[in-house]
Design a protein around this motif. Structure first.
Motif, PDB file in Angstrom:
ATOM      1  N   HIS A  91      -1.462   9.739  10.065  1.00  0.00           N
ATOM      2  CA  HIS A  91      -0.686   9.653   8.834  1.00  0.00           C
ATOM      3  C   HIS A  91       0.746  10.149   9.036  1.00  0.00           C
ATOM      4  N   SER A 115       0.822  -1.209   0.000  1.00  0.00           N
ATOM      5  CA  SER A 115       0.000   0.000   0.000  1.00  0.00           C
ATOM      6  C   SER A 115       0.856   1.260   0.000  1.00  0.00           C
ATOM      7  N   SER A 116       0.237   2.357  -0.320  1.00  0.00           N
ATOM      8  CA  SER A 116       0.867   3.672  -0.171  1.00  0.00           C
ATOM      9  C   SER A 116       0.611   4.168   1.244  1.00  0.00           C
ATOM     10  N   ARG A 157       1.736  11.003  -7.364  1.00  0.00           N
ATOM     11  CA  ARG A 157       2.951  11.021  -6.545  1.00  0.00           C
ATOM     12  C   ARG A 157       2.927   9.865  -5.563  1.00  0.00           C
ATOM     13  N   ARG A 158       2.049   8.885  -5.749  1.00  0.00           N
ATOM     14  CA  ARG A 158       1.887   7.856  -4.747  1.00  0.00           C
ATOM     15  C   ARG A 158       2.997   6.829  -4.794  1.00  0.00           C
ATOM     16  N   LYS A 159       3.498   6.534  -3.605  1.00  0.00           N
ATOM     17  CA  LYS A 159       4.521   5.502  -3.489  1.00  0.00           C
ATOM     18  C   LYS A 159       3.906   4.264  -2.862  1.00  0.00           C
ATOM     19  N   GLU A 160       3.993   3.141  -3.551  1.00  0.00           N
ATOM     20  CA  GLU A 160       3.533   1.880  -2.970  1.00  0.00           C
ATOM     21  C   GLU A 160       4.718   1.167  -2.333  1.00  0.00           C
ATOM     22  N   LEU A 177      -1.063   6.777   2.293  1.00  0.00           N
ATOM     23  CA  LEU A 177      -2.452   7.152   2.569  1.00  0.00           C
ATOM     24  C   LEU A 177      -3.349   5.925   2.696  1.00  0.00           C
ATOM     25  N   GLU A 178      -3.140   4.958   1.818  1.00  0.00           N
ATOM     26  CA  GLU A 178      -3.920   3.716   1.925  1.00  0.00           C
ATOM     27  C   GLU A 178      -3.727   3.081   3.294  1.00  0.00           C
ATOM     28  N   TYR A 224       3.940   7.947   7.808  1.00  0.00           N
ATOM     29  CA  TYR A 224       4.941   8.370   6.824  1.00  0.00           C
ATOM     30  C   TYR A 224       6.344   8.319   7.408  1.00  0.00           C
TER      31      TYR A 224
END
Lengths: 184, 184
Positions: free
Chosen positions: A37, A16-17, A64-67, A19-20, A41
């Motif tokens: 959050h 997941s990222s 910009r999402r990083k998984e 936020l997920e 992070y």
DNA sequence: CGGAGCATGTAAGCGGTTACATGATTTC
DNA sequence: GAAATCATGTAACCGCTTACATGCTCCG
């Protein structure tokens, strides 16, 4: 040192990222270890630097999402943590404290009773939410796999915990109402 | 902001020195809001500076012990706090987290089962301690005064909480034992 | 193209924990 | 009078909370 391991568990269940993860914490793992959050992070950064997880390179720049996904060393670390032992955390409950304080200075003018009923409502709602999750995720009682059994146990802890709170708060409500009637 | 009010409550119940407070926290109020002696001394200093409590001048120098008592402003502050409202604290339980992690990486070689039974033992002991307190402090069920009723409710919360833990941990033990037998 | 919100972060502060320090009292 | 223990603190650290900052994307 529980937060990093909670995150490793969540990422093993599903990469997941940030936020997920935050969303999923709000509605399942977070019931036993809440995290904002900002914490998540920060912790993801640390875990990546330690080489326990990595950002999936896959789709070059979908927003910009990083998984993130768990690396083998991360899985090992988690298995080692499962085998560790730990003292149970002391519980902290301001409402119980308030009742003891009320025993010394008296119950106010209805505000304590209102607070008790407000909490009761919150716990009833949480209990309903857990029950809904149970019928959705564990419909066939006895035929669960090993993993499902463990996850079900954790959910049952939530259910029985909320059952305890609602039952107790109902007793408290009755007693407080009685005392508020006596000393106006 | 619960610790200062926990201390005010304890001091209203009985004026005490720092060490006495620490002892009493360990065996009653602390069950719902634990505190170490370092926290307590620091907080006593703050409360005295704020004018909510004072060191009793009485016996000039009986050792180095300082006895504190609550001043009228302290009682007012506590009454105001009782009337305030507060969100329930999110619970934090590493053992439940461990079970979810075990669902992903497997139960170890008996270490998780041992940990579960160790916790079970701790909670059984605590439950017994609470029950002993109940028969000692609240022998005549229905005839309690208003203050006693509230204090009894708090103790009952402790009892039912431990009953919940012991019941749940027994279930957990059964399932974990089963899983440990399957996958050696 | 401008505003709403989504997504990822940074910074400051606070409460709690752990480790260490100091003087005073009791015990042998 | 030396050692152990009692009683009161101080200091450093660490995780969590709150408030703020920044860039990106979607939608009208």
């Amino acid at each position: 040192m529980s937060l990093p391991h909670a995150i490793l568990t969540a990422l093993l269940e599903k990469p997941s990222s940030g936020l997920e993860l935050t969303r999923r914490f709000d509605k399942s793992i977070g019931f036993f270890w809440a995290a904002t959050h900002q914490q998540i992070y920060r912790e993801l950064g640390k875990l990546e630097q330690s080489g326990l997880i990595r950002a999936i390179p896959g789709p070059p720049a979908q927003g910009r999402r990083k998984e993130y996904e768990v690396l083998p060393s991360g899985r090992e670390e988690l298995a080692a943590w499962v085998a560790r032992s730990d003292e149970p955390r002391a519980l902290r409950d301001p409402l119980a404290l308030r009742l003891r304080a009320a025993a010394m200075v008296g119950v106010g003018e209805g505000s304590l009773g209102a607070e008790v009923r407000r909490h009761l409502g919150l716990h009833v709602a949480q209990l309903d939410a857990y029950r809904a999750m149970e019928t959705r995720d564990f419909p066939d009682g006895k035929r669960d796999s090993a993993e499902a059994k463990l996850q079900h146990l954790v959910l049952q802890a939530g259910i029985e915990m909320e059952r305890f709170w609602t039952g107790w708060l109902e007793q408290v409500d009755a007693v407080v109402a009685e005392l508020e009637a006596e000393q106006p």
